[in-house]
Design a protein around this motif. Structure first.
Motif, mmCIF file in Angstrom:
data_model
loop_
_atom_site.group_PDB
_atom_site.id
_atom_site.type_symbol
_atom_site.label_atom_id
_atom_site.label_comp_id
_atom_site.label_asym_id
_atom_site.label_seq_id
_atom_site.Cartn_x
_atom_site.Cartn_y
_atom_site.Cartn_z
ATOM 1 N N ALA A 112 44.330 34.547 50.248
ATOM 2 C CA ALA A 112 42.929 34.919 49.744
ATOM 3 C C ALA A 112 43.131 35.888 48.657
ATOM 4 O O ALA A 112 42.327 35.660 47.379
ATOM 5 N N MET A 113 44.099 36.828 48.532
ATOM 6 C CA MET A 113 44.125 37.706 47.241
ATOM 7 C C MET A 113 44.295 36.905 46.160
ATOM 8 O O MET A 113 43.812 37.177 45.045
ATOM 9 N N LEU A 114 45.293 36.081 46.185
ATOM 10 C CA LEU A 114 45.794 35.074 45.005
ATOM 11 C C LEU A 114 44.432 34.444 44.614
ATOM 12 O O LEU A 114 44.076 34.566 43.206
ATOM 13 N N GLY A 115 43.711 33.887 45.625
ATOM 14 C CA GLY A 115 42.483 33.074 45.215
ATOM 15 C C GLY A 115 41.415 34.050 44.369
ATOM 16 O O GLY A 115 40.773 33.868 43.475
ATOM 17 N N THR A 116 41.281 35.297 45.039
ATOM 18 C CA THR A 116 40.389 36.160 44.649
ATOM 19 C C THR A 116 40.468 36.742 43.279
ATOM 20 O O THR A 116 39.700 36.756 42.585
ATOM 21 N N PHE A 117 41.811 37.131 42.864
ATOM 22 C CA PHE A 117 42.044 37.601 41.792
ATOM 23 C C PHE A 117 42.146 36.619 40.602
ATOM 24 O O PHE A 117 41.619 36.864 39.465
ATOM 25 N N SER A 118 42.534 35.383 40.966
ATOM 26 C CA SER A 118 42.387 34.318 39.549
ATOM 27 C C SER A 118 41.004 33.636 39.586
ATOM 28 O O SER A 118 40.637 33.610 38.455
ATOM 29 N N SER A 119 40.134 34.013 40.654
ATOM 30 C CA SER A 119 38.673 33.669 40.481
ATOM 31 C C SER A 119 38.156 34.945 39.681
ATOM 32 O O SER A 119 37.280 34.374 38.766
ATOM 33 N N LEU A 120 38.270 35.956 39.955
ATOM 34 C CA LEU A 120 37.721 37.100 39.203
ATOM 35 C C LEU A 120 38.293 36.955 37.675
ATOM 36 O O LEU A 120 37.498 37.125 36.746
#
Lengths: 316, 253
Positions: free
Chosen positions: B63-71
């Motif tokens: 989730a963190m990886l997805g969140t950061f690349s989405s931001l």
């Protein structure tokens, strides 16, 4: 059908009228120049015509489609070269054209053929696969022009296409735009504060200042409205004889009364091409000898100063 | 849809052209799992319920990886606005939503690739994941991850369109990310956090994403919220941020 039909187009921000009652049309295949200083409202007008900004009042149609009611129809029919840069530095020219073709739903084979055709037209075949960050300003401009033409728009918008380019790059872009006018037949709305650019590229010119369109005419017509052309005859010998001869010529071939300033006669004429042969004949028969001969035409700059009371360059 | 695909393809091209970004995208999960997870798992012997610590934090890391690349991708739209490239897209016969959705698709694909790497690593050295619903666990987790990416892409976009410049944007994101991560329950179960921090977790959209992933990949015993509630929260978050971002997406700052 008109390529572009703007009627009383206006944009107000509170009490500031950025664009006020702007009305003009562009015929199919015609190049129309909007000439005015920075802040005259040219870019705001373009933003409304390209669906990026909603007009406060008035309306505009592109190839019959209303810019407010049918933005999608309008967008498929326009190509835009924006005033500021609009490329992604890390993509190549070819990648830009490819993405553009995708956004405008061009079939793949047609897009590929068109890409090659346009890259040739803008003379970038050799640099097509380099990142655009490695191209010069003039080359980037040409990438943007090629891109805007990919989907064969009915109207091409060129918002200050040569601003920020050095004179050589500017001339190159002009050459290219002239070739494009011959080969593509797209209607063009060109905005510029560059006199020479408007005279060279536009068939008709609208003078814009403080959000208002002051005058629309052919560049020659605008200048003619300002006043006649003036023939300057500087005399080396036989001034008296020439003065008498010129006085007799007055009223014929649209030739007005000569005004003498020192050794130079300034003869206002309605049209130089009709008047010059008669003037030269009179010079020959009077026995006078000329040191120099010059036809001075009012420039668009003179027209602008006459219409707005200020020069283009020092306009705020 | 084809418009969104065109944008997605462009985004993947751009990501691929920046080799460092691709490398970082796959080294970061390796570092977290092998250098951080493994130390707690096998070094300190930390276990949560029936599974090792590395397996426990894997949904949070995904989730963190997805969140950061989405931001980051949302910020990319702001960057396109600053370079002027956004104008090219705004004047095209393409809806604003498909511009945003195309980016979302590319970032979700990247996040799925990272998630796959994490799953494989945990299977190899972390004792594997329970996957209580079998294949449905994996498909459901992919869907939740996609939803989470859309939400944070929208958030990145919303912050970008409201920031006057890139510096402000980066500062805002920088202030938000770490606290959001620590308050998401990614590394510690929400139930074990102090009460005040638990309350903060309840308003953290990332926590709902991680929780839904945990339900699907680890089992209900490891989650704090019922799956439908978490998914509903994520949907609401994504709709709100995407709507706000797309509505405020204009050529000029």
């Amino acid at each position: 059908m008109l390529a572009l039909d703007a009627r009383a187009l206006s944009k107000a921000y509170g009490k500031v009228h950025a664009v006020q009652d702007v009305t003009f049309t562009i015929a199919e295949g015609e190049t129309f120049g909007l000439l005015g200083p920075n802040g005259a409202g040219k870019t705001t007008t373009v933003a409304m015509l390209t669906t990026l900004l909603a007009p406060s009042a008035g309306s505009a149609r592109i190839a019959g489609h209303d810019v407010v009611a049918e933005p999608h129809e309008v967008r498929t029919r326009i190509g835009v070269v924006f005033q500021g840069p609009s490329l992604d530095a890390q993509l190549s020219a070819r990648q830009h054209l490819r993405f553009h073709a995708r956004l405008y739903h061009m079939p793949r084979d047609r897009a590929l053929a068109r890409t090659d055709e346009l890259l040739r037209l803008v003379e970038l075949e050799q640099r097509a696969d380099e990142r655009v960050s490695r191209l010069s300003g003039g080359m980037r401009r040409r990438v943007e022009i090629a891109r805007a033409l990919m989907h064969r728009p009915k109207v091409l918008f060129l918002d200050e296409p040569t601003v920020g380019l050095d004179p050589q790059a500017r001339r190159h872009v002009w050459d290219m735009l002239e070739r494009l006018q011959r080969e593509e037949g797209t209607a063009v709305l060109l905005t510029t504060h560059h006199m020479e650019e408007a005279e060279r590229l536009a068939r008709r010119v609208g003078i814009m200042d403080h959000g208002k369109l002051l005058d629309v005419a052919e560049p020659a017509g605008l200048k003619a409205a300002l006043g006649a052309e003036v023939v300057h005859l500087r005399v080396a010998a036989g001034q008296k004889a020439l003065a008498a001869a010129l006085a007799r010529l007055q009223g014929k071939q649209g030739i007005g009364a000569a005004v003498w300033r020192g050794d130079t006669a300034e003869v206002p004429v309605a049209a130089a091409d009709a008047a010059v042969p008669a003037l030269l004949e009179v010079v020959a028969t009077s026995g006078a000898r000329l040191a120099s001969f010059e036809v001075r035409r009012p420039s668009l700059e003179d027209v602008f100063i006459a219409r707005t009371g200020r020069a283009l360059r020092d306009a705020p | 849809m084809s418009d969104a695909l065109a944008v997605c393809e462009l985004e993947l091209t751009r990501t691929w052209q920046s080799r460092a970004a691709v490398l970082a995208a796959f080294i970061t999960p390796l570092a977290w799992l092998l250098l951080f997870g493994l130390a707690f798992d096998q070094g300190l012997g930390v276990r949560v319920g029936a599974i090792g610590y590395m397996a426990f934090i894997s949904p949070g890391l995904v989730a963190m990886l997805g969140t950061f690349s989405s931001l980051g991708s949302g910020q990319g739209i702001g960057r396109d606005r600053d370079t002027g490239f956004l104008k090219e897209m705004l004047v095209a016969p393409v809806s604003r939503l498909s511009l945003v959705a195309g980016r979302g698709m590319s970032v979700a694909l990247l996040a799925l690739g990272q998630a796959l790497l994490v799953l494989v690593l945990v299977a190899l050295v972390g004792g594997g994941l329970p996957l209580p619903y079998g294949a449905l666990s994996v498909l459901g987790a992919a869907a939740v991850l996609g939803l989470l990416c859309m939400g944070f892409l929208g958030a990145g976009l919303a912050i970008a369109v409201r920031s006057p410049n890139a510096t402000t944007y980066q500062a805002t994101i920088g202030v938000l990310t770490l606290p959001m991560f620590f308050l998401s329950g990614a590394l510690v179960p929400i139930s074990k956090m102090p009460a005040a921090l638990q309350a903060a977790a309840y308003v953290n959209p990332m926590a709902y994403g991680i929780d839904a992933l945990r339900t699907l990949l680890l089992g209900e015993a490891y989650s704090a919220f019922p799956l439908p509630l978490a998914v509903l929260a994520l949907c609401g978050f994504a709709l709100f941020t995407l709507g706000f971002g797309a509505r405020n997406l204009t050529a000029k700052a």
